[in-house]
Motif scaffolding. Structure first.
Motif, PDB file in Angstrom:
ATOM      1  N   GLU A 239     -29.432  16.470  56.051  1.00  0.00           N
ATOM      2  CA  GLU A 239     -30.170  17.533  55.363  1.00  0.00           C
ATOM      3  C   GLU A 239     -29.395  18.024  54.151  1.00  0.00           C
ATOM      4  O   GLU A 239     -29.947  18.219  53.063  1.00  0.00           O
ATOM      5  CB  GLU A 239     -30.419  18.680  56.342  1.00  0.00           C
ATOM      6  CG  GLU A 239     -31.157  19.870  55.753  1.00  0.00           C
ATOM      7  CD  GLU A 239     -31.298  21.010  56.749  1.00  0.00           C
ATOM      8  OE1 GLU A 239     -31.539  22.154  56.295  1.00  0.00           O
ATOM      9  OE2 GLU A 239     -31.164  20.772  57.961  1.00  0.00           O
ATOM     10  N   GLY A 240     -28.091  18.212  54.325  1.00  0.00           N
ATOM     11  CA  GLY A 240     -27.254  18.655  53.210  1.00  0.00           C
ATOM     12  C   GLY A 240     -27.175  17.626  52.103  1.00  0.00           C
ATOM     13  O   GLY A 240     -27.175  17.964  50.918  1.00  0.00           O
ATOM     14  N   ALA A 241     -27.094  16.347  52.495  1.00  0.00           N
ATOM     15  CA  ALA A 241     -27.045  15.275  51.494  1.00  0.00           C
ATOM     16  C   ALA A 241     -28.356  15.188  50.729  1.00  0.00           C
ATOM     17  O   ALA A 241     -28.361  14.948  49.515  1.00  0.00           O
ATOM     18  CB  ALA A 241     -26.734  13.942  52.173  1.00  0.00           C
ATOM     19  N   LYS A 242     -29.465  15.394  51.414  1.00  0.00           N
ATOM     20  CA  LYS A 242     -30.764  15.350  50.738  1.00  0.00           C
ATOM     21  C   LYS A 242     -30.913  16.518  49.753  1.00  0.00           C
ATOM     22  O   LYS A 242     -31.511  16.348  48.673  1.00  0.00           O
ATOM     23  CB  LYS A 242     -31.895  15.357  51.765  1.00  0.00           C
ATOM     24  CG  LYS A 242     -32.044  14.035  52.504  1.00  0.00           C
ATOM     25  CD  LYS A 242     -33.229  14.045  53.454  1.00  0.00           C
ATOM     26  CE  LYS A 242     -33.420  12.674  54.106  1.00  0.00           C
ATOM     27  NZ  LYS A 242     -34.571  12.658  55.048  1.00  0.00           N
ATOM     28  N   ALA A 243     -30.380  17.663  50.094  1.00  0.00           N
ATOM     29  CA  ALA A 243     -30.424  18.792  49.163  1.00  0.00           C
ATOM     30  C   ALA A 243     -29.598  18.490  47.916  1.00  0.00           C
ATOM     31  O   ALA A 243     -30.024  18.778  46.782  1.00  0.00           O
ATOM     32  CB  ALA A 243     -29.906  20.054  49.854  1.00  0.00           C
ATOM     33  N   LEU A 244     -28.437  17.895  48.109  1.00  0.00           N
ATOM     34  CA  LEU A 244     -27.596  17.504  46.974  1.00  0.00           C
ATOM     35  C   LEU A 244     -28.285  16.433  46.139  1.00  0.00           C
ATOM     36  O   LEU A 244     -28.277  16.481  44.903  1.00  0.00           O
ATOM     37  CB  LEU A 244     -26.255  17.003  47.491  1.00  0.00           C
ATOM     38  CG  LEU A 244     -25.182  16.616  46.466  1.00  0.00           C
ATOM     39  CD1 LEU A 244     -24.886  17.763  45.511  1.00  0.00           C
ATOM     40  CD2 LEU A 244     -23.915  16.174  47.185  1.00  0.00           C
ATOM     41  N   ALA A 245     -28.910  15.464  46.820  1.00  0.00           N
ATOM     42  CA  ALA A 245     -29.628  14.403  46.110  1.00  0.00           C
ATOM     43  C   ALA A 245     -30.789  14.957  45.299  1.00  0.00           C
ATOM     44  O   ALA A 245     -31.060  14.494  44.182  1.00  0.00           O
ATOM     45  CB  ALA A 245     -30.134  13.363  47.117  1.00  0.00           C
ATOM     46  N   ALA A 246     -31.478  15.950  45.837  1.00  0.00           N
ATOM     47  CA  ALA A 246     -32.602  16.552  45.111  1.00  0.00           C
ATOM     48  C   ALA A 246     -32.129  17.217  43.832  1.00  0.00           C
ATOM     49  O   ALA A 246     -32.802  17.142  42.786  1.00  0.00           O
ATOM     50  CB  ALA A 246     -33.317  17.564  46.009  1.00  0.00           C
ATOM     51  N   THR A 247     -30.981  17.859  43.881  1.00  0.00           N
ATOM     52  CA  THR A 247     -30.427  18.491  42.685  1.00  0.00           C
ATOM     53  C   THR A 247     -30.103  17.446  41.621  1.00  0.00           C
ATOM     54  O   THR A 247     -30.394  17.628  40.430  1.00  0.00           O
ATOM     55  CB  THR A 247     -29.157  19.282  43.034  1.00  0.00           C
ATOM     56  OG1 THR A 247     -29.481  20.282  43.992  1.00  0.00           O
ATOM     57  CG2 THR A 247     -28.564  19.932  41.802  1.00  0.00           C
ATOM     58  N   ILE A 248     -29.517  16.331  42.062  1.00  0.00           N
ATOM     59  CA  ILE A 248     -29.170  15.261  41.120  1.00  0.00           C
ATOM     60  C   ILE A 248     -30.413  14.600  40.560  1.00  0.00           C
ATOM     61  O   ILE A 248     -30.507  14.343  39.352  1.00  0.00           O
ATOM     62  CB  ILE A 248     -28.274  14.219  41.819  1.00  0.00           C
ATOM     63  CG1 ILE A 248     -26.935  14.836  42.210  1.00  0.00           C
ATOM     64  CG2 ILE A 248     -28.050  13.003  40.915  1.00  0.00           C
ATOM     65  CD1 ILE A 248     -26.096  13.967  43.124  1.00  0.00           C
ATOM     66  N   SER A 249     -31.380  14.326  41.418  1.00  0.00           N
ATOM     67  CA  SER A 249     -32.571  13.585  40.981  1.00  0.00           C
ATOM     68  C   SER A 249     -33.455  14.401  40.048  1.00  0.00           C
ATOM     69  O   SER A 249     -34.310  13.848  39.357  1.00  0.00           O
ATOM     70  CB  SER A 249     -33.374  13.099  42.188  1.00  0.00           C
ATOM     71  OG  SER A 249     -33.867  14.193  42.942  1.00  0.00           O
ATOM     72  N   ALA A 250     -33.241  15.708  39.998  1.00  0.00           N
ATOM     73  CA  ALA A 250     -33.994  16.547  39.061  1.00  0.00           C
ATOM     74  C   ALA A 250     -33.456  16.432  37.641  1.00  0.00           C
ATOM     75  O   ALA A 250     -34.110  16.868  36.694  1.00  0.00           O
ATOM     76  CB  ALA A 250     -33.953  18.004  39.517  1.00  0.00           C
ATOM     77  N   ASN A 251     -32.285  15.829  37.488  1.00  0.00           N
ATOM     78  CA  ASN A 251     -31.656  15.699  36.171  1.00  0.00           C
ATOM     79  C   ASN A 251     -32.068  14.395  35.485  1.00  0.00           C
ATOM     80  O   ASN A 251     -32.669  13.510  36.113  1.00  0.00           O
ATOM     81  CB  ASN A 251     -30.140  15.758  36.324  1.00  0.00           C
ATOM     82  CG  ASN A 251     -29.671  17.090  36.881  1.00  0.00           C
ATOM     83  OD1 ASN A 251     -30.271  18.125  36.610  1.00  0.00           O
ATOM     84  ND2 ASN A 251     -28.606  17.061  37.658  1.00  0.00           N
ATOM     85  N   GLY A 252     -31.723  14.273  34.217  1.00  0.00           N
ATOM     86  CA  GLY A 252     -32.083  13.082  33.458  1.00  0.00           C
ATOM     87  C   GLY A 252     -31.435  11.833  34.059  1.00  0.00           C
ATOM     88  O   GLY A 252     -30.203  11.760  34.121  1.00  0.00           O
ATOM     89  N   PRO A 253     -32.215  10.848  34.485  1.00  0.00           N
ATOM     90  CA  PRO A 253     -31.646   9.692  35.177  1.00  0.00           C
ATOM     91  C   PRO A 253     -30.690   8.858  34.337  1.00  0.00           C
ATOM     92  O   PRO A 253     -29.688   8.355  34.853  1.00  0.00           O
ATOM     93  CB  PRO A 253     -32.874   8.881  35.601  1.00  0.00           C
ATOM     94  CG  PRO A 253     -33.995   9.372  34.743  1.00  0.00           C
ATOM     95  CD  PRO A 253     -33.680  10.802  34.447  1.00  0.00           C
ATOM     96  N   LEU A 254     -30.953   8.707  33.053  1.00  0.00           N
ATOM     97  CA  LEU A 254     -30.048   7.952  32.198  1.00  0.00           C
ATOM     98  C   LEU A 254     -28.734   8.700  32.045  1.00  0.00           C
ATOM     99  O   LEU A 254     -27.642   8.106  32.134  1.00  0.00           O
ATOM    100  CB  LEU A 254     -30.686   7.705  30.832  1.00  0.00           C
ATOM    101  CG  LEU A 254     -29.839   6.908  29.831  1.00  0.00           C
ATOM    102  CD1 LEU A 254     -29.571   5.493  30.352  1.00  0.00           C
ATOM    103  CD2 LEU A 254     -30.537   6.846  28.468  1.00  0.00           C
ATOM    104  N   ALA A 255     -28.808  10.015  31.828  1.00  0.00           N
ATOM    105  CA  ALA A 255     -27.609  10.831  31.683  1.00  0.00           C
ATOM    106  C   ALA A 255     -26.777  10.800  32.960  1.00  0.00           C
ATOM    107  O   ALA A 255     -25.546  10.722  32.915  1.00  0.00           O
ATOM    108  CB  ALA A 255     -27.986  12.262  31.330  1.00  0.00           C
ATOM    109  N   VAL A 256     -27.432  10.857  34.113  1.00  0.00           N
ATOM    110  CA  VAL A 256     -26.725  10.821  35.396  1.00  0.00           C
ATOM    111  C   VAL A 256     -26.012   9.478  35.577  1.00  0.00           C
ATOM    112  O   VAL A 256     -24.826   9.418  35.926  1.00  0.00           O
ATOM    113  CB  VAL A 256     -27.702  11.077  36.558  1.00  0.00           C
ATOM    114  CG1 VAL A 256     -27.071  10.700  37.897  1.00  0.00           C
ATOM    115  CG2 VAL A 256     -28.138  12.535  36.578  1.00  0.00           C
ATOM    116  N   LYS A 257     -26.739   8.407  35.335  1.00  0.00           N
ATOM    117  CA  LYS A 257     -26.177   7.070  35.536  1.00  0.00           C
ATOM    118  C   LYS A 257     -24.976   6.819  34.630  1.00  0.00           C
ATOM    119  O   LYS A 257     -23.929   6.313  35.076  1.00  0.00           O
ATOM    120  CB  LYS A 257     -27.264   6.022  35.273  1.00  0.00           C
ATOM    121  CG  LYS A 257     -26.814   4.584  35.425  1.00  0.00           C
ATOM    122  CD  LYS A 257     -27.976   3.632  35.136  1.00  0.00           C
ATOM    123  CE  LYS A 257     -27.542   2.187  35.189  1.00  0.00           C
ATOM    124  NZ  LYS A 257     -28.667   1.259  34.898  1.00  0.00           N
TER     125      LYS A 257
END
Length: 256
Positions: free
Chosen positions: A186-204
């Motif tokens: 559950e905690g990992a999914k919350a962290l993943a949701a925060t990341i996935s809301a950001n620009g995917p190219l910028a994140v990568k």
């Protein structure tokens, strides 16, 4: 055990969850599991609809390492060019989060430290006890761990084989977040949701710089960084992010 049973994969809301699914064997890694994880990592990187990956273990434990019963028969849970568990020598380009319940030991800890971020239960245990079995932590415990925690502590873990708990792991910077037992995913999914809301190219590309910059010098780090991140500043996503901010709305990312 078939590859499909050894690894379960689920994708929802742009997040892939990879579950090591050999609970009766404490999710020990055999060849079928390595092959299943490798296939999932390929899908994670190639599918533009997936932004972040999570790797976790079934039955309230993360991973007890290599399947020693398979090992003594000559089976190795490694793939050429990918290493142990099908990815520790070639992690995905997209962010990968470990969600740890129970034990992350030996190869299990090496799977965990091959991830970018770690969310662990408050009762989790960590260690590289290979020396207690006459083996060596050669899937990252000896080369990756000393770059993630103080080298003297990595040395102690490698030479004694002793375990540490979540409190100690958090204190030395090995893990990102400690959560109540039973809520690591559950905690990992919350962290993943925060990341996935950001620009995917910028994140990568941000991940790429952090991963690669450890080998850069003061003379080349700025040039090397710019070579990687320049596409971010000329991307459609950069314009969209600025426009969405001005219009007070959520961005509609394209990943380009």
């Amino acid at each position: 055990m078939s590859e499909e049973q050894a690894v379960l994969v689920d994708v929802a809301d742009g997040v892939m969850t990879i579950t090591l699914n050999r609970g009766k064997a404490k999710n020990a890694v055999n060849k079928a599991m390595a092959e299943g994880v490798a296939a999932a990592m390929d899908e994670l990187d190639s599918n533009d609809d997936i932004r972040v990956g999570i790797i976790t273990g079934a039955d309230n434990t993360f991973c007890a390492g290599m399947d020693l019963k398979a090992f003594v028969t000559g089976e190795l849970p490694m793939l050429p060019g990918r290493g142990f568990c099908g990815f520790v020598e070639a992690p995905p380009k997209k962010p990968l989060i470990a969600a740890v319940e129970g034990f992350a030991l030996a190869g299990g800890l090496e799977v965990m430290i091959s991830c970018d971020l770690i969310v662990a239960a408050d009762n989790a245990k960590f260690g590289i006890p290979e020396v207690k079995r006459g083996l060596a932590a050669a899937a990252g415990g000896l080369v990756r761990l000393p770059k993630q925690v103080p080298p003297r502590l990595a040395m102690e873990m490698a030479l004694t084989g002793d375990f540490i708990d979540s409190a100690k792991a958090s204190e030395i910077g090995l893990i990102n977040r400690v959560v109540p037992a039973g809520t690591a995913l559950e905690g990992a999914k919350a962290l993943a949701a925060t990341i996935s809301a950001n620009g995917p190219l910028a994140v990568k590309l941000s991940k790429q710089v952090i991963v690669e910059s450890g080998d850069w010098t003061a003379d080349n780090m700025w040039a090397n960084q710019q070579d990687i991140v320049n596409p971010v500043f000329t991307s459609e996503d950069a314009i969209e992010g600025a426009t969405a901010f001005a219009e007070k709305r959520a961005p509609n990312w394209k990943g380009k």
